[in-house]
Scaffold this active site. Structure first.
Site, short mmCIF file in Angstrom:
data_model
loop_
_atom_site.label_atom_id
_atom_site.label_comp_id
_atom_site.label_asym_id
_atom_site.label_seq_id
_atom_site.Cartn_x
_atom_site.Cartn_y
_atom_site.Cartn_z
N CYS A 1 0.81 -1.32 0.22
CA CYS A 1 -0.12 0.14 0.01
C CYS A 1 0.65 1.18 -0.08
CB CYS A 1 -0.87 -0.04 1.23
SG CYS A 1 -2.37 -1.06 0.94
N1 CO8 Z 1 -19.39 -8.26 10.31
C1 CO8 Z 1 -19.67 -8.46 11.61
N2 CO8 Z 1 -18.78 -8.73 12.58
C2 CO8 Z 1 -17.46 -8.86 12.07
C3 CO8 Z 1 -17.26 -8.74 10.71
C4 CO8 Z 1 -18.16 -8.56 9.71
N3 CO8 Z 1 -17.98 -8.42 8.37
N4 CO8 Z 1 -15.61 -9.26 10.67
C5 CO8 Z 1 -15.34 -9.13 11.71
N5 CO8 Z 1 -16.29 -9.31 12.90
C6 CO8 Z 1 -16.30 -9.27 14.11
C7 CO8 Z 1 -15.08 -10.24 14.69
O1 CO8 Z 1 -15.27 -11.67 14.41
C8 CO8 Z 1 -14.76 -9.83 15.95
O2 CO8 Z 1 -15.63 -10.72 16.83
P1 CO8 Z 1 -15.17 -10.90 18.43
O3 CO8 Z 1 -15.10 -9.61 18.98
O4 CO8 Z 1 -16.51 -11.59 18.66
O5 CO8 Z 1 -14.09 -11.79 18.12
C9 CO8 Z 1 -15.18 -8.31 15.91
O6 CO8 Z 1 -16.34 -8.08 14.85
C10 CO8 Z 1 -14.05 -7.35 15.96
O7 CO8 Z 1 -13.15 -8.14 14.74
P2 CO8 Z 1 -11.79 -7.14 14.53
O8 CO8 Z 1 -11.02 -6.98 15.68
O9 CO8 Z 1 -11.32 -7.78 13.42
O10 CO8 Z 1 -12.25 -5.83 13.93
P3 CO8 Z 1 -11.57 -4.41 13.74
O11 CO8 Z 1 -12.39 -3.76 14.72
O12 CO8 Z 1 -10.27 -4.57 13.96
O13 CO8 Z 1 -11.81 -4.14 12.55
C11 CO8 Z 1 -10.72 -4.06 10.38
C12 CO8 Z 1 -11.49 -4.89 11.02
C13 CO8 Z 1 -11.69 -3.02 9.52
C14 CO8 Z 1 -10.08 -4.94 9.21
C15 CO8 Z 1 -9.56 -3.31 10.92
O14 CO8 Z 1 -8.85 -4.14 11.83
C16 CO8 Z 1 -8.56 -2.65 10.03
O15 CO8 Z 1 -8.84 -1.96 9.07
N6 CO8 Z 1 -7.37 -2.81 10.16
C17 CO8 Z 1 -6.17 -2.30 9.26
C18 CO8 Z 1 -6.08 -3.07 8.06
C19 CO8 Z 1 -5.16 -2.62 7.17
O16 CO8 Z 1 -4.84 -1.42 7.29
N7 CO8 Z 1 -4.78 -3.13 6.15
C20 CO8 Z 1 -3.91 -2.72 5.21
C21 CO8 Z 1 -4.22 -3.37 4.24
S1 CO8 Z 1 -4.21 -2.49 2.63
C22 CO8 Z 1 -2.35 -3.04 2.19
O17 CO8 Z 1 -1.55 -2.96 2.76
C23 CO8 Z 1 -2.31 -3.32 0.73
C24 CO8 Z 1 -2.48 -4.80 0.66
C25 CO8 Z 1 -2.48 -5.21 -0.97
C26 CO8 Z 1 -4.05 -5.05 -1.30
C27 CO8 Z 1 -4.74 -6.24 -1.19
C28 CO8 Z 1 -6.11 -6.30 -2.24
C29 CO8 Z 1 -6.75 -7.33 -2.34
#
Ligand code: CO8
Length: 371
Positions: free
Chosen positions: A156
């Site tokens: 990214c």
């Molecule tokens: N709906 C409902 N509940 C959900 C969902 C959903 N869709 N997904 C997860 N949950 C639940 C989980 O199971 C968890 O439940 P529990 O607490 O019971 O275990 C709860 O929600 C909380 O889950 P998380 O802790 O995972 O949720 P977050 O608050 O952390 O949010 C995110 C998840 C949005 C993914 C967040 O962690 C995030 O944005 N993190 C940063 C990610 C990031 O910056 N990544 C960079 C990627 S981009 C990059 O580097 C380039 C890569 C190449 C591109 C790839 C293209 C394909």
């Protein structure tokens, strides 16, 4: 030192839009179908039932409301759950080149230059479109640009790392004007059957003209660049040319993008905030001197948290850190410069900061000043 400018930018994005309700409805239908088909194994305790996704979670966790994609119909079809694309070959332009050329044409108009004034093309992206020939050379050929062109991969941070390379090439005298292109056609690589990933990515492309000449009214002088990488497996894909010869069993899905999003969030936010703060300090600048933060659009909470840590307050106007992620989703490396393209109406003399962060981990921060 030679002054070097961001002289213009242009963006491309597909017309198809998927709302959160639509992506959730498709995902939940897939889940219901899976749980029904695997009822016996679930009842026997052999596998866990899949859980529903929700619009409320997506908006709260990521800030994403919609995403632009290359093929809405097939992504939402629970029997496909991916865009439909054709194999690419020598008979036609690649999808990345088509997106790149559209964005580049807009960037050239915004920078007030012709393609003949460009000396090089640097293409940065998260996914190599193919091994060779490089897409940058394909675009160079289509636009009639002399000089050199190459592709580079830095997750990214590919956009800002590519701008950094352009800056270095210009300051060393290799080139006067460079076209940086960042196509991010991410949706073919998204596992739409995974609850924690299915809502995140959109498709888009940004192009940026870097030049030693102040070619337009809307130039931003590059004041400082700072880069860092730190190895992490928290964002990973093992898709590679080795797959054909691999002798152990993995499915296509095993090789797609996956991440430990929560760890990324917890580790990257403080890392980036400290990185930006130390860059500002090294340049003798106070955070209050930065009129706009154009940050990587991975997650709106991340953007707001990083900015609040840097400025020392969580109360700030939303215009300080624009969030195109709401409309476009995560555009991988194109996100920070998408934000710049859509929100760069600063006054002459105002300073701003462009920062990308992502897989690697990789971070690149660039301080700019409106001329
Ligand atoms: N709906 C409902 N509940 C959900 C969902 C959903 N869709 N997904 C997860 N949950 C639940 C989980 O199971 C968890 O439940 P529990 O607490 O019971 O275990 C709860 O929600 C909380 O889950 P998380 O802790 O995972 O949720 P977050 O608050 O952390 O949010 C995110 C998840 C949005 C993914 C967040 O962690 C995030 O944005 N993190 C940063 C990610 C990031 O910056 N990544 C960079 C990627 S981009 C990059 O580097 C380039 C890569 C190449 C591109 C790839 C293209 C394909």
């Amino acid at each position: 030192m030679q002054d070097i400018y961001i002289a213009g930018t242009g963006i491309w994005y597909p017309e198809d839009i998927i709302t959160n309700d639509e992506i959730v409805s498709s995902f939940n239908s897939y889940v219901d179908n899976f749980n029904e088909q695997n009822k016996q194994m679930i009842n026997d305790g052999q596998i866990e039932p899949l859980a529903h996704s929700s619009t409320e979670f997506i908006e709260k966790a990521s800030g994403i409301k919609t995403r632009h994609v290359i093929d809405k119909k097939n992504i939402l079809d629970i029997n496909k759950m991916m865009p439909s694309v054709e194999h690419e070959d020598a008979s036609k332009l690649s999808i990345h080149a088509i997106a790149g050329i559209e964005a580049a044409k807009k960037a050239m108009i915004s920078a007030n230059i012709e393609s003949t004034e460009i000396d090089a093309v640097i293409l940065g992206t998260s996914h190599a479109a193919r091994n060779y020939p490089s897409v940058a050379i394909e675009i160079q050929n289509e636009l009639g640009i002399d000089g050199y062109a190459y592709d580079m991969l830095v997750g990214c941070s590919s956009t800002t790392f590519a701008i950094n390379n352009a800056f270095s090439d210009i300051s060393s005298g290799l080139a006067e004007t460079i076209l940086v292109i960042n196509p991010e056609i991410s949706t073919p690589f998204v596992n739409y059957a995974k609850r924690d990933i299915h809502f995140i990515f959109g498709d888009g492309c940004v192009a940026t003209i870097i030049s030693k000449n102040k070619t337009s009214e809307n130039c931003y002088k590059i004041i400082d660049r700072k880069l860092i990488t730190k190895f992490s497996n928290n964002i990973r894909s093992d898709w590679s040319y080795l797959v054909r010869a691999a002798n152990n069993d993995k499915t296509f899905d095993d090789l797609l993008f996956y991440q430990n999003g929560n760890s990324v969030f917890k580790e990257v936010c403080p890392m980036v905030a400290e990185f930006i703060s130390s860059q500002l300090k090294n340049n003798g600048m106070k955070p209050s001197e930065i009129s706009r933060f154009w940050l990587h659009q991975a997650n709106s909470r991340m953007v707001n948290l990083i900015v609040s840590k840097v400025i020392g307050s969580d109360e700030f106007d939303s215009s300080l850190a624009p969030l195109p992620i709401e409309k476009f989703g995560n555009l991988a490396s194109a996100g920070s410069m998408f934000a710049f393209n859509l929100h760069n109406n600063l006054e002459s003399g105002d300073k701003g900061l462009i920062c990308s962060f992502g897989a690697g981990y990789s971070v690149c921060s660039i301080i700019v000043q409106k001329t």
